[in-house]
Design a protein around this motif. Structure first.
Motif, PDB file in Angstrom:
ATOM      1  N   ILE A 268      16.859   9.371 -40.923  1.00  0.00           N
ATOM      2  CA  ILE A 268      15.517   9.275 -40.342  1.00  0.00           C
ATOM      3  C   ILE A 268      15.645   9.168 -38.829  1.00  0.00           C
ATOM      4  O   ILE A 268      16.596   8.557 -38.313  1.00  0.00           O
ATOM      5  N   SER A 269      14.724   9.779 -38.131  1.00  0.00           N
ATOM      6  CA  SER A 269      14.747   9.709 -36.671  1.00  0.00           C
ATOM      7  C   SER A 269      14.317   8.315 -36.220  1.00  0.00           C
ATOM      8  O   SER A 269      13.584   7.612 -36.921  1.00  0.00           O
ATOM      9  N   ARG A 270      14.761   7.945 -35.023  1.00  0.00           N
ATOM     10  CA  ARG A 270      14.396   6.623 -34.513  1.00  0.00           C
ATOM     11  C   ARG A 270      12.890   6.526 -34.269  1.00  0.00           C
ATOM     12  O   ARG A 270      12.297   5.449 -34.376  1.00  0.00           O
ATOM     13  N   ALA A 271      12.246   7.651 -33.963  1.00  0.00           N
ATOM     14  CA  ALA A 271      10.800   7.638 -33.757  1.00  0.00           C
ATOM     15  C   ALA A 271      10.063   7.318 -35.050  1.00  0.00           C
ATOM     16  O   ALA A 271       9.005   6.674 -35.031  1.00  0.00           O
ATOM     17  N   ASN A 272      10.597   7.747 -36.185  1.00  0.00           N
ATOM     18  CA  ASN A 272       9.955   7.482 -37.480  1.00  0.00           C
ATOM     19  C   ASN A 272      10.409   6.167 -38.106  1.00  0.00           C
ATOM     20  O   ASN A 272       9.788   5.696 -39.065  1.00  0.00           O
TER      21      ASN A 272
END
Length: 355
Positions: A268-272
């Motif tokens: 998962i991306s850090r933004a999500n």
């Protein structure tokens, strides 16, 4: 034997609402495959941050590449390579103009789908194709013709010593298939990527956690790192094979799957990540690829110990062949890193990892 069996190409763009936001929609679909219909979740993997409402940017963003993997019910993999570019657009006339007449930019995604894991080659192809279309006047045919060429006319390489080469803008792109009896699963990405993100100790712990069939979540600012590192970790499991839930790039809408009652390897991306925290189970091992940090869930069962002699032998082999990769990526020699560790300063060590 052509790529026609494994290639599909999509252009994913946007349709606009009246509140200066938009939702994703597929506007072009080349190299149709009647026996392999379009996955309805594709736009969400092309836009992992969410597709319900996507707000345009007021500042231009550089193009970026990311990968994802779709897995079917028979454990077959479909690899996606996405090039996201930001194009200027004008809202409809009934929308108030922005202050100062600032431009707005919306994302457009070019996505190659294939059953072949040629991630690096696809990345180079899409990048060069975008450069050809935007920075030169050398394009002699519509962009769709170039896509059909690689989808329908370029043969897939036979297993073994032969390879297929494609030249675009003076760039040679190689497609090579490994021998059928190769003793390790083929991954067309450099293993160096994983060893630059994690040190030997954390790589061994992550690998052993997967070998024991636990829940592992990869986190990174770079979407492209998630699939690359996940594929490498799966390859390192050979001769075993990861047969559980596998979503290297998890869209925001699928974050509830992180509370699944079965082993998984997800990214998962850090933004999500903030949107998924409430869904992460207490038995999950979170691996931060950017900071070389592993967080073990409070209810994660203890891993059975590795036999001491075998563990030491494996550590020494990894240190001898790839021990300096992690430190060199941070501008340090192995001796400098060891010197910082010997000082016992946790702050200095954390700063070193952050760099």
């Amino acid at each position: 034997f052509l790529f026609v069996f494994g290639f599909m190409f999509y252009t994913v763009s946007v349709s606009f609402f009246n509140d200066i936001s938009h939702s994703s929609a597929i506007i072009t679909w080349l190299a149709d495959r009647p026996h392999q219909p379009l996955n309805g979740m594709l736009p969400q993997f092309c836009h992992p941050g969410g597709t319900d409402v996507i707000h345009p940017c007021r500042e231009y963003q550089m193009p970026r590449i990311h990968y994802f993997v779709l897995t079917d019910s028979k454990a077959g993999k479909l690899y996606g390579t996405c090039l996201t570019v930001y194009e200027e657009f004008t809202p409809s006339s009934d929308v108030p103009q922005q202050e100062g007449g600032k431009k707005l930019y919306a994302p457009r995604v070019l996505c190659l789908l294939s059953t072949w894991p040629y991630l690096s080659s696809f990345r180079t192809y899409l990048t060069q194709l975008y450069r050809l279309a935007t920075t030169t006047d050398l394009m002699e045919a519509p962009i769709e013709r170039y896509i059909l060429n690689i989808c329908e006319e370029i043969p897939a390489p036979p297993p073994g010593a032969f390879e297929v080469r494609v030249k675009i803008m003076q760039q040679q792109i190689r497609f090579w298939a490994p021998p059928a009896q190769q003793p390790i699963p083929y991954v067309s990405v450099s293993f160096k990527s994983l060893f630059e993100c994690l040190d030997i100790g954390n790589i061994m712990f992550t690998w052993y956690t997967l070998a024991c069939e636990r829940k592992v979540l990869l986190v990174s600012d770079q979407l492209s790192l998630l699939t690359v590192c996940a594929e490498i970790l799966c390859s390192l499991l050979f001769p075993m094979k990861w047969s559980h839930l596998y979503i290297p790039v998890l869209p925001r809408s699928l974050s509830p799957m992180l509370d699944a009652p079965m082993p998984y390897l997800c990214g998962i991306s850090r933004a999500n990540f903030p949107y998924a925290v409430q869904d992460i189970g207490d038995e999950t091992v979170v691996v931060d690829l950017d900071r070389n940090v592993i967080t073990v869930g409070p209810e994660t069962p203890d891993l059975p110990p590795i036999p001491h002699k075998r563990r030491v032998k494996l550590e020494h082999a990894l240190e001898a062949h790839a021990g300096d990769v992690f430190w060199n990526a941070r501008g340090l020699t192995h001796e400098q890193a060891q010197a910082i560790r010997r000082k016992g300063s946790s702050a200095a060590t954390e700063e070193m990892h952050a760099n």
